[in-house]
Enzyme design. Structure first.
Site, PDB file in Angstrom:
ATOM      1  N   ASP A  71       0.967  -1.254  -0.009  1.00  0.00           N
ATOM      2  CA  ASP A  71       0.069   0.132   0.022  1.00  0.00           C
ATOM      3  C   ASP A  71       1.054   1.208  -0.023  1.00  0.00           C
ATOM      4  O   ASP A  71       2.116   1.119   0.335  1.00  0.00           O
ATOM      5  CB  ASP A  71      -0.989   0.057   1.333  1.00  0.00           C
ATOM      6  N   LYS A  72       0.239   2.369  -0.229  1.00  0.00           N
ATOM      7  CA  LYS A  72       1.071   3.419  -0.466  1.00  0.00           C
ATOM      8  C   LYS A  72       1.126   4.532   0.795  1.00  0.00           C
ATOM      9  O   LYS A  72       1.898   4.524   1.528  1.00  0.00           O
ATOM     10  CB  LYS A  72       0.787   4.622  -1.439  1.00  0.00           C
ATOM     11  N   LYS A 109     -17.942   9.331  -3.789  1.00  0.00           N
ATOM     12  CA  LYS A 109     -16.490  10.137  -3.846  1.00  0.00           C
ATOM     13  C   LYS A 109     -16.558  11.635  -3.792  1.00  0.00           C
ATOM     14  O   LYS A 109     -15.492  12.400  -4.470  1.00  0.00           O
ATOM     15  CB  LYS A 109     -15.787   9.652  -5.311  1.00  0.00           C
ATOM     16  N   THR A 113      -2.558   2.103  -4.839  1.00  0.00           N
ATOM     17  CA  THR A 113      -2.870   3.652  -4.374  1.00  0.00           C
ATOM     18  C   THR A 113      -4.256   3.990  -5.222  1.00  0.00           C
ATOM     19  O   THR A 113      -4.407   3.661  -6.372  1.00  0.00           O
ATOM     20  CB  THR A 113      -1.712   4.674  -4.805  1.00  0.00           C
TER      21      THR A 113
END
Length: 450
Positions: free
Chosen positions: A150-151, A316, A447
């Site tokens: 994961d970032k 979103k 990401t």
């Protein structure tokens, strides 16, 4: 009524036996031992057969006489089987049992003398040396072909800095000095410090933007100096942009005993945007279910919260509808560029410039959001709220109905600009990835950024 019990429940059906992890070296050792045992068994069978033939040919030898009692069973299969067992015992030196012990000793020495003493694995800030908790670590690392990471929070420090902003078709922040390795001034981790002279939000140091906002000098608003003085001559587009950031969020200001306050937020991105706006004089002071207090232009303004359209993975974006100090009803919205750009008024002058700036932000590895606003006529607001309230209290398909109501109001918005937040990489991440690539290991990073 008893529910979710027995072997047919989800938790029981998902329960699996943990697989036994075998390293490549152990697997090769097991194959070697099995092959050597097969060779030994073959030799034992041949030697036992030779013994049977020899005894049949030399029956008259007095020292080879059999009494046909256990364990000397004489000629035949039982006697041959006994001899096979005897020869297996005699030839057991062919099986390298001691090799397991030797390899284990070598692995222990590698862990204690090499890995645990590796100075490049020492973290000086926390005084933490390398600690090897399994003797298989060395050979396990040698088998790695892919690294999936994961970032945010893994490769990065998870300390967000508000660094760029696109406002009114102009990109601000690129000319600002780079961010220092500092904790954001309003974060809980920095609350114990008397004052943070440096800020991770380098956007607030952009002289061109400060001029647009009417800020004199190089001062930055802090918890101990909440006001930058009168800024009523601020550019309207820039002022609307930062008011949106101060209002459209779920951040909770928390006042400490000494009068200072910190921002508590579920999203570090939101916290960074609110902190950046506060550093430029647009400070979120208080939040309740029905009211938001914001300080800017040297005064405190109150916004009445009429409706909150919350963020989720499908939408979103987040929107909040308020009755502003001038008595007008406005919708403040921010979210992913794909969602906001599809819901703003067409043919806006700033839209083309914002798209270019978004691409530039993405190429720089920054986390982007678009900011939009809409003034709602009183009659349109009342009509929409009736449908929204009915959807929010519905007993069937409530989420779908609320989303549909949000879609009806989140249209024809005015695009104000875009934000860019930087999450700095942790120390040594580029060098570590470069070393992994040189070792032939494929690195995949997950990401949500562009």
């Amino acid at each position: 009524l008893v529910a979710y019990v027995g072997n047919d429940t989800k938790i029981m059906m998902n329960r699996t036996v943990s697989p036994r992890k075998v390293t490549q070296l152990e697997r090769h050792m097991n194959i070697l031992v099995a092959v050597m045992f097969g060779i030994e068994f073959f030799f034992a069978c041949m030697l036992a057969a030779g013994d049977q033939i020899f005894n049949r040919v030399n029956k008259g030898l007095w020292y080879l006489q059999y009494n046909d009692e256990w364990p000397d069973l004489g000629q035949g299969f039982p006697g041959w089987a006994i001899q096979v067992i005897r020869f297996i015992i005699l030839l057991n030196g062919l099986i390298p049992i001691s090799l397991y012990v030797t390899l284990e000793m070598v692995k222990v020495l590698q862990c204690t003398m090499l890995l645990n003493s590796d100075r490049q694995m020492y973290h000086a800030e926390t005084d933490t040396p390398f600690s090897c908790r399994t003797t298989n670590l060395n050979e396990d690392l040698g088998q790695v072909q892919y690294v999936l990471s994961d970032k945010t929070g893994t490769l990065t420090q998870n300390v967000m800095g508000f660094v760029w902003a696109s406002i009114g078709g102009t990109l601000y922040g690129k000319a600002a000095p780079p961010a220092p390795d500092a904790v954001p001034e309003h974060s809980a981790a920095a609350s114990s410090k008397p004052e943070a002279p440096k800020t991770a939000h380098t956007l607030v140091l952009d002289k061109q933007l400060r001029g647009k906002l009417g800020i004199q000098g190089d001062a930055v608003a802090t918890a101990s100096r909440p006001s930058l003085g009168p800024t009523k001559d601020a550019d309207p587009a820039a002022s609307r942009f930062f008011i949106n950031l101060a209002v459209c969020n779920t951040v909770i200001p928390q006042v400490l005993e000494d009068g200072r306050f910190v921002y508590q937020a579920s999203s570090p991105d939101e916290e960074a945007l609110v902190e950046g706006a506060a550093n430029l004089g647009y400070r979120l002071l208080a939040r309740s279910n029905d009211r938001i207090e914001v300080s800017y232009h040297g005064q405190t303004w109150s916004y009445q919260v009429l409706a909150v359209l919350e963020f989720n993975s499908d939408r979103k974006r987040m929107s909040i509808i308020c009755r502003c100090p001038d008595g007008k009803v406005r919708l403040f919205s921010k979210g992913a560029d794909t969602m906001i750009m599809a819901r703003v008024k067409p043919n806006q002058n700033v839209a083309a410039a914002v798209r270019v700036h978004l691409e530039e932000m993405a190429q720089a590895g920054l986390r982007t959001l678009c900011v939009a606003e809409k003034e709602i006529p009183e009659n349109a607001w009342k009509t929409w709220y009736e449908g929204y309230h009915a959807a929010s209290v519905s007993l069937e398909d409530r989420d779908a109905k609320v989303s549909a109501a949000a879609e009806r109001i989140e249209t024809e918005m005015d695009l104000l600009g875009a934000t860019a937040v930087e999450d700095k990489l942790q120390d040594g991440v580029p060098e570590a990835i470069e070393a992994l690539v040189r070792a032939g290991i494929k690195v995949w990073v997950l990401t949500g950024d562009k």
